[in-house]
Design a protein around this motif. Structure first.
Motif, PDB file in Angstrom:
ATOM      1  N   TYR A  95       1.322 -55.845 118.577  1.00  0.00           N
ATOM      2  CA  TYR A  95       1.724 -54.455 118.697  1.00  0.00           C
ATOM      3  C   TYR A  95       2.969 -54.163 117.879  1.00  0.00           C
ATOM      4  CZ  TYR A  95      -1.524 -54.098 122.583  1.00  0.00           C
ATOM      5  OH  TYR A  95      -2.653 -54.089 123.355  1.00  0.00           O
ATOM      6  N   ARG A  96       2.896 -53.078 117.129  1.00  0.00           N
ATOM      7  CA  ARG A  96       4.059 -52.565 116.407  1.00  0.00           C
ATOM      8  C   ARG A  96       4.796 -51.576 117.300  1.00  0.00           C
ATOM      9  NH1 ARG A  96       4.235 -51.143 110.299  1.00  0.00           N
ATOM     10  NH2 ARG A  96       6.370 -50.399 110.170  1.00  0.00           N
ATOM     11  N   ALA A  97       4.029 -50.856 118.095  1.00  0.00           N
ATOM     12  CA  ALA A  97       4.598 -49.888 119.038  1.00  0.00           C
ATOM     13  C   ALA A  97       3.635 -49.692 120.197  1.00  0.00           C
ATOM     14  CB  ALA A  97       4.842 -48.555 118.338  1.00  0.00           C
ATOM     15  N   VAL A  98       4.209 -49.504 121.372  1.00  0.00           N
ATOM     16  CA  VAL A  98       3.434 -49.170 122.565  1.00  0.00           C
ATOM     17  C   VAL A  98       4.213 -48.076 123.295  1.00  0.00           C
ATOM     18  CG1 VAL A  98       2.459 -49.969 124.745  1.00  0.00           C
ATOM     19  CG2 VAL A  98       2.541 -51.529 122.789  1.00  0.00           C
ATOM     20  N   HIS A  99       3.609 -46.904 123.421  1.00  0.00           N
ATOM     21  CA  HIS A  99       4.232 -45.782 124.121  1.00  0.00           C
ATOM     22  C   HIS A  99       3.374 -45.431 125.324  1.00  0.00           C
ATOM     23  CE1 HIS A  99       7.007 -45.167 120.803  1.00  0.00           C
ATOM     24  NE2 HIS A  99       5.979 -45.289 119.988  1.00  0.00           N
ATOM     25  N   GLY A 100       4.027 -45.189 126.447  1.00  0.00           N
ATOM     26  CA  GLY A 100       3.286 -44.857 127.658  1.00  0.00           C
ATOM     27  C   GLY A 100       2.368 -46.005 128.060  1.00  0.00           C
ATOM     28  N   MET A 101       2.899 -47.233 128.031  1.00  0.00           N
ATOM     29  CA  MET A 101       2.087 -48.419 128.282  1.00  0.00           C
ATOM     30  C   MET A 101       1.401 -48.371 129.641  1.00  0.00           C
ATOM     31  SD  MET A 101       3.081 -52.482 128.246  1.00  0.00           S
ATOM     32  CE  MET A 101       4.368 -52.301 129.441  1.00  0.00           C
ATOM     33  N   ARG A 102       0.143 -48.749 129.618  1.00  0.00           N
ATOM     34  CA  ARG A 102      -0.645 -48.973 130.827  1.00  0.00           C
ATOM     35  C   ARG A 102      -1.260 -50.351 130.683  1.00  0.00           C
ATOM     36  NH1 ARG A 102       2.192 -45.772 132.326  1.00  0.00           N
ATOM     37  NH2 ARG A 102       1.797 -43.654 132.964  1.00  0.00           N
ATOM     38  N   ILE A 103      -1.416 -51.034 131.806  1.00  0.00           N
ATOM     39  CA  ILE A 103      -2.038 -52.352 131.772  1.00  0.00           C
ATOM     40  C   ILE A 103      -3.338 -52.325 132.553  1.00  0.00           C
ATOM     41  CG2 ILE A 103       0.167 -53.536 131.493  1.00  0.00           C
ATOM     42  CD1 ILE A 103      -0.118 -54.398 134.463  1.00  0.00           C
ATOM     43  N   ASP A 104      -4.175 -53.304 132.293  1.00  0.00           N
ATOM     44  CA  ASP A 104      -5.411 -53.493 133.043  1.00  0.00           C
ATOM     45  C   ASP A 104      -5.091 -54.472 134.163  1.00  0.00           C
ATOM     46  OD1 ASP A 104      -7.850 -54.259 134.088  1.00  0.00           O
ATOM     47  OD2 ASP A 104      -8.825 -54.459 132.130  1.00  0.00           O
ATOM     48  N   PRO A 105      -4.980 -54.003 135.419  1.00  0.00           N
ATOM     49  CA  PRO A 105      -4.576 -54.883 136.514  1.00  0.00           C
ATOM     50  C   PRO A 105      -5.559 -56.024 136.773  1.00  0.00           C
ATOM     51  CG  PRO A 105      -5.157 -52.712 137.352  1.00  0.00           C
ATOM     52  CD  PRO A 105      -5.185 -52.634 135.852  1.00  0.00           C
ATOM     53  N   THR A 106      -6.791 -55.893 136.321  1.00  0.00           N
ATOM     54  CA  THR A 106      -7.762 -56.976 136.535  1.00  0.00           C
ATOM     55  C   THR A 106      -7.450 -58.183 135.650  1.00  0.00           C
ATOM     56  OG1 THR A 106      -9.347 -56.157 134.881  1.00  0.00           O
ATOM     57  CG2 THR A 106      -9.578 -55.320 137.143  1.00  0.00           C
ATOM     58  N   LYS A 107      -6.615 -57.995 134.631  1.00  0.00           N
ATOM     59  CA  LYS A 107      -6.263 -59.089 133.725  1.00  0.00           C
ATOM     60  C   LYS A 107      -4.949 -59.786 134.099  1.00  0.00           C
ATOM     61  CE  LYS A 107      -8.846 -57.176 129.906  1.00  0.00           C
ATOM     62  NZ  LYS A 107      -8.798 -56.637 128.557  1.00  0.00           N
ATOM     63  N   VAL A 108      -4.272 -59.279 135.107  1.00  0.00           N
ATOM     64  CA  VAL A 108      -2.971 -59.810 135.489  1.00  0.00           C
ATOM     65  C   VAL A 108      -3.087 -61.161 136.197  1.00  0.00           C
ATOM     66  CG1 VAL A 108      -0.942 -59.350 136.931  1.00  0.00           C
ATOM     67  CG2 VAL A 108      -1.901 -57.539 135.514  1.00  0.00           C
ATOM     68  N   GLU A 109      -4.214 -61.454 136.788  1.00  0.00           N
ATOM     69  CA  GLU A 109      -4.502 -62.764 137.390  1.00  0.00           C
ATOM     70  C   GLU A 109      -3.468 -63.192 138.419  1.00  0.00           C
ATOM     71  OE1 GLU A 109      -4.535 -65.172 133.891  1.00  0.00           O
ATOM     72  OE2 GLU A 109      -6.351 -64.240 133.116  1.00  0.00           O
ATOM     73  N   GLY A 110      -2.967 -62.267 139.219  1.00  0.00           N
ATOM     74  CA  GLY A 110      -2.025 -62.619 140.272  1.00  0.00           C
ATOM     75  C   GLY A 110      -0.600 -62.861 139.822  1.00  0.00           C
ATOM     76  N   ALA A 111      -0.306 -62.647 138.546  1.00  0.00           N
ATOM     77  CA  ALA A 111       1.061 -62.848 138.047  1.00  0.00           C
ATOM     78  C   ALA A 111       2.005 -61.870 138.746  1.00  0.00           C
ATOM     79  CB  ALA A 111       1.117 -62.651 136.535  1.00  0.00           C
ATOM     80  N   ARG A 112       3.172 -62.354 139.107  1.00  0.00           N
ATOM     81  CA  ARG A 112       4.161 -61.518 139.791  1.00  0.00           C
ATOM     82  C   ARG A 112       5.279 -61.058 138.864  1.00  0.00           C
ATOM     83  NH1 ARG A 112       5.856 -64.849 144.833  1.00  0.00           N
ATOM     84  NH2 ARG A 112       6.758 -62.894 145.558  1.00  0.00           N
ATOM     85  N   ILE A 113       5.523 -61.830 137.797  1.00  0.00           N
ATOM     86  CA  ILE A 113       6.498 -61.436 136.779  1.00  0.00           C
ATOM     87  C   ILE A 113       6.011 -62.006 135.456  1.00  0.00           C
ATOM     88  CG2 ILE A 113       7.982 -63.417 137.316  1.00  0.00           C
ATOM     89  CD1 ILE A 113      10.379 -61.582 136.438  1.00  0.00           C
ATOM     90  N   PHE A 114       5.979 -61.175 134.418  1.00  0.00           N
ATOM     91  CA  PHE A 114       5.466 -61.629 133.126  1.00  0.00           C
ATOM     92  C   PHE A 114       5.833 -60.636 132.039  1.00  0.00           C
ATOM     93  CE2 PHE A 114       2.226 -59.015 135.088  1.00  0.00           C
ATOM     94  CZ  PHE A 114       1.754 -58.212 134.066  1.00  0.00           C
ATOM     95  N   ARG A 115       5.568 -61.057 130.824  1.00  0.00           N
ATOM     96  CA  ARG A 115       5.657 -60.175 129.666  1.00  0.00           C
ATOM     97  C   ARG A 115       4.239 -59.966 129.145  1.00  0.00           C
ATOM     98  NH1 ARG A 115      10.879 -59.026 128.023  1.00  0.00           N
ATOM     99  NH2 ARG A 115      12.443 -60.572 128.554  1.00  0.00           N
ATOM    100  N   PRO A 116       3.933 -58.759 128.692  1.00  0.00           N
ATOM    101  CA  PRO A 116       2.587 -58.529 128.157  1.00  0.00           C
ATOM    102  C   PRO A 116       2.448 -59.099 126.742  1.00  0.00           C
ATOM    103  CG  PRO A 116       3.844 -56.495 128.147  1.00  0.00           C
ATOM    104  CD  PRO A 116       4.715 -57.528 128.787  1.00  0.00           C
ATOM    105  N   TRP A 117       1.329 -59.786 126.513  1.00  0.00           N
ATOM    106  CA  TRP A 117       1.061 -60.375 125.201  1.00  0.00           C
ATOM    107  C   TRP A 117       1.167 -59.297 124.129  1.00  0.00           C
ATOM    108  CZ3 TRP A 117      -2.236 -59.114 121.338  1.00  0.00           C
ATOM    109  CH2 TRP A 117      -2.338 -60.030 120.284  1.00  0.00           C
ATOM    110  N   GLY A 118       1.819 -59.639 123.028  1.00  0.00           N
ATOM    111  CA  GLY A 118       1.910 -58.754 121.869  1.00  0.00           C
ATOM    112  C   GLY A 118       3.001 -57.714 121.964  1.00  0.00           C
TER     113      GLY A 118
END
Length: 146
Positions: A95-118
């Protein structure tokens, strides 16, 4: 089962507080935050001792060790990727830019703290961490639901 909401921590302006973000985007926290994370049994994080010249109390770099490929491009307001013509071959496809980021919660795999790839500038925490930080009145963290 519905996934718990997750939140990005955003640094507020002002004087040092329990949860700070350095100018380079590195989370720097007080021992109160370290103690709270230990109480919560949070695994995917390292606390590296550091010093802040103007504040003699102990400080720690919060280093999340988990990266999750979870940004939902379609639901995010705007995403832009590095391309070969940008002249940064190691960044092509990230990613060069991400505005208004939304994540897919089904891909979080139970993580409680993380950084999003890219898009490693974001720090994402689970609902239970957000609530614990608020309940313990940890200062300096602002949350945006993603």
């Amino acid at each position: 089962m519905t996934e718990s909401p997750t939140f990005q921590i955003v640094q507020p302006a002002g004087s040092p507080v329990d949860f700070n973000i350095s100018p380079l985007g590195t989370p720097v926290v007080t021992a109160r935050v370290v103690h709270l994370f230990e109480q919560l049994g949070i695994q995917d994080v390292q606390f590296l001792p550091t010093r802040i010249a103007s504040h003699p109390e102990p400080w720690f770099i919060l280093n999340p060790t988990r990266v999750v490929k979870c940004i939902d491009d379609a639901r995010s307001r705007h995403v832009d990727y590095f391309k070969p013509e940008d002249g940064l071959p190691k960044k092509v496809g990230t990613y060069r830019a991400v505005h208004g980021m939304r994540i897919d919660p089904t891909k979080v795999e139970g993580a409680r703290i993380f950084r999003p790839w890219g898009w490693l500038v974001a720090l994402i925490v689970s609902q239970d961490i957000k609530e614990a930080l608020e309940q313990d009145q940890i200062t300096g963290a602002k949350f945006i639901e993603v």
